[in-house]
Design an enzyme around this catalytic site. Structure first.
Site, PDB file in Angstrom:
ATOM      1  N   GLU A   1       0.792  -1.232   0.000  1.00 22.20           N
ATOM      2  CA  GLU A   1       0.000   0.000   0.000  1.00 22.20           C
ATOM      3  C   GLU A   1       0.826   1.285   0.000  1.00 22.20           C
ATOM      4  O   GLU A   1       0.819   2.042   0.986  1.00 22.20           O
ATOM      5  CB  GLU A   1      -0.938   0.006   1.203  1.00 22.20           C
TER       6      GLU A   1
ATOM      7  N   GLU B   1      -5.493  -8.505   1.155  1.00 24.98           N
ATOM      8  CA  GLU B   1      -6.031  -8.120   2.468  1.00 24.98           C
ATOM      9  C   GLU B   1      -7.505  -7.805   2.345  1.00 24.98           C
ATOM     10  O   GLU B   1      -7.919  -7.091   1.421  1.00 24.98           O
ATOM     11  CB  GLU B   1      -5.350  -6.854   3.032  1.00 24.98           C
TER      12      GLU B   1
HETATM   13  C1  GAL Z   1      -4.018  -1.989   5.653  1.00 25.30           C
HETATM   14  C2  GAL Z   1      -2.607  -2.279   6.113  1.00 25.30           C
HETATM   15  C3  GAL Z   1      -2.521  -3.224   7.257  1.00 25.30           C
HETATM   16  C4  GAL Z   1      -3.649  -3.118   8.259  1.00 25.30           C
HETATM   17  C5  GAL Z   1      -4.997  -2.949   7.600  1.00 25.30           C
HETATM   18  C6  GAL Z   1      -6.149  -2.654   8.540  1.00 25.30           C
HETATM   19  O1  GAL Z   1      -4.084  -0.717   5.116  1.00 25.30           O
HETATM   20  O2  GAL Z   1      -1.858  -2.820   5.055  1.00 25.30           O
HETATM   21  O3  GAL Z   1      -1.251  -3.083   7.823  1.00 25.30           O
HETATM   22  O4  GAL Z   1      -3.376  -2.208   9.233  1.00 25.30           O
HETATM   23  O5  GAL Z   1      -4.967  -1.932   6.660  1.00 25.30           O
HETATM   24  O6  GAL Z   1      -6.252  -1.302   8.804  1.00 25.30           O
END
Ligand code: GAL
Length: 457
Positions: free
Chosen positions: A180, A368
């Site tokens: 990201e 994710e």
């Molecule tokens: C993403 C990030 C993670 C985690 C997740 C939840 O942006 O890659 O590290 O924190 O969000 O907020």
């Protein structure tokens, strides 16, 4: 609203893993600073997150990742939990300053040894390691030299990638160069909310350009050293909709979409920065050198999409450059997570469709997706039906996109363990496994048991 796909009608008990096909990759994702702790163990150098969280007031809660989930010591037990849950793929990141304490120069063999043990423990348990090279924890020494705002970072990063490829490339097949870039440049170099706490366009714009160059250079470096590896990188994305159908809101929404969803992927695909819809991106020219357009591109094997929500955008004259604001979910009477984000499963479908529309887009993985709730332990159990519902309803949307022809080949839950959620500290709990941060005791939540049943069903 579009008609729901046919799987939307599938009864709960018929919604299972097999619908996604045998080759679909299932996993969980984590990140070094959020779980490892061991912040100064065995020669590790400080990262920008170690320094940022030590500054009073930088993180509202005053929390830090010095110990976090203590994964530095508990990795054998945590990987055993992965095995117990039948999770076949484990995504984790490498702490740059654990491996090269000053960011460049001397390598810390203890750091290499730690990740060797993590990788070997995964493999011994039949779990495939998926490695992210950079999940936001820049070595502090490099920040003293300007960090991502200094173009030299591209060379420092390349050196780190070379060290990692040589150390772990014999066993790691799946690599993600960055996590990201929009979030660490936006929150860390424009808003000052994340490490290293810098603000303004003069920090943000060079950081953006150098992150793009480093991402592509990281890809080239991995490919030259590990020609058989699967090489990807990951992007945050939120489905964007205008507040009204009025022209000003529509154009504002397009600008925010260009900023949040297009700024990094388009140069990587060889399309340059989205200047037409995001005029401020024209200022990136100041940081470009001859030959950069070519250097910004790389032909990744896969792109990781990370989606949590959608955003509603309204025109505003008070926000310079962007002339747009997000209408907070809490003011929209919609279901919310502990992060205050709207629960809106179709967002993940729209993002898959959007990315799949690009010409030359390689295969996609959802690297994710997940949700934070308060999750309390009662009598040694954590019951979190809302998380099960969130994941299931998002998976249905992933399947809907897949059935419509999107080449999506995997899904990783964020995340295995409750952990250090950056600026929010330890309050938002995203894990399939509950962590008591006083005792480091783990309790598999009902969502973890559900994921196990789903994966084994
Ligand atoms: C993403 C990030 C993670 C985690 C997740 C939840 O942006 O890659 O590290 O924190 O969000 O907020």
């Amino acid at each position: 609203m579009k008609a729901p796909g046919k799987q939307m009608e599938l009864k709960d008990n018929l919604f299972n893993r097999a619908l996604f096909g045998d080759d679909f990759k299932w996993g969980v994702s984590t990140a070094a600073y959020q779980i490892e702790g061991g912040h100064d163990a065995h020669g590790k150098g400080p990262s920008v997150w170690d320094v940022f969280t030590a500054k009073s007031g930088a993180i509202p809660s005053g929390h830090h990742g010095n110990t976090a989930c203590d994964f530095y010591n508990t990795y054998p037990q945590d990987i055993a939990v992965l095995k117990e849950l039948g999770i076949p793929n484990f995504r984790f990141s490498l702490s740059w300053s654990r491996i090269i304490p000053a960011g460049t120069g001397e390598v810390n063999e203890h750091g290499i040894d730690f990740y060797n043990r993590v990788i070997d423990t995964c493999l011994a348990n039949g779990i495939e390691p998926w490695v992210t090279l950079y999940h936001w924890d820049l070595p502090h020494e490099l920040d003293l030299k300007g960090g991502w705002a200094n173009r030299e970072v591209v060379e420092w990063f390349k050196e780190f990638v070379q060290v990692c490829a040589k150390a772990f490339g014999d066993r790691v097949k799946y690599w993600m160069v960055m996590n990201e870039p929009m979030v660490f440049t936006g929150a860390g170099y424009f808003l000052g909310l994340h490490a290293p706490g810098k603000k303004g366009l003069n920090n943000f714009l060079p950081a953006v350009h150098h992150a793009v160059l480093a991402m592509a250079e990281g890809g080239r470096t991995l490919r030259s050293l590990l020609p058989d590896a699967q090489i990807g990188t990951t992007f945050s994305c939120s489905h964007i909709e205008p507040y009204t159908s009025g022209r000003k809101d529509v154009v504002a929404a397009r600008r925010v979409d260009a900023l949040l969803n297009r700024l990094f992927i388009e140069p990587i695909l060889g399309m340059g920065y989205p200047e037409e819809d995001l005029p401020v991106a024209k200022k990136l020219k100041k940081y470009m050198k001859p030959g950069d357009s070519g250097l910004m591109q790389f032909d990744f094997d896969f792109i990781g999409i990370q989606n949590y929500t959608r955003e509603i955008v309204k025109h505003s004259i008070f926000v310079p450059y962007l002339n747009a604001v997000l209408v907070k979910a809490e003011n929209r009477k919609v279901p919310l997570t502990a992060m205050g984000w709207e629960i809106y499963p179709p967002a993940i479908y729209h993002m898959l469709k959007k990315y799949a529309e690009y010409e030359n887009m390689p295969k996609l993985y959802i690297t994710e997706n997940g949700v934070a709730f308060p999750d309390t332990a009662v009598g040694g159990k954590v019951n979190d039906p809302e998380r099960i519902h969130y994941i299931k309803s998002h998976l249905r949307q992933v399947l809907r996109a897949k059935e419509e022809g999107v080449d999506v080949q995997g899904y990783f839950v964020w995340t295995l363990l409750d952990n250090f959620e950056w600026a929010e500290g330890y309050h938002p709990r995203f894990g399939l496994v509950h962590v008591d941060f006083e005792t480091q005791q783990r309790i598999i939540k009902s969502s973890g048991h559900w994921y196990k049943a789903f994966l084994n069903g």
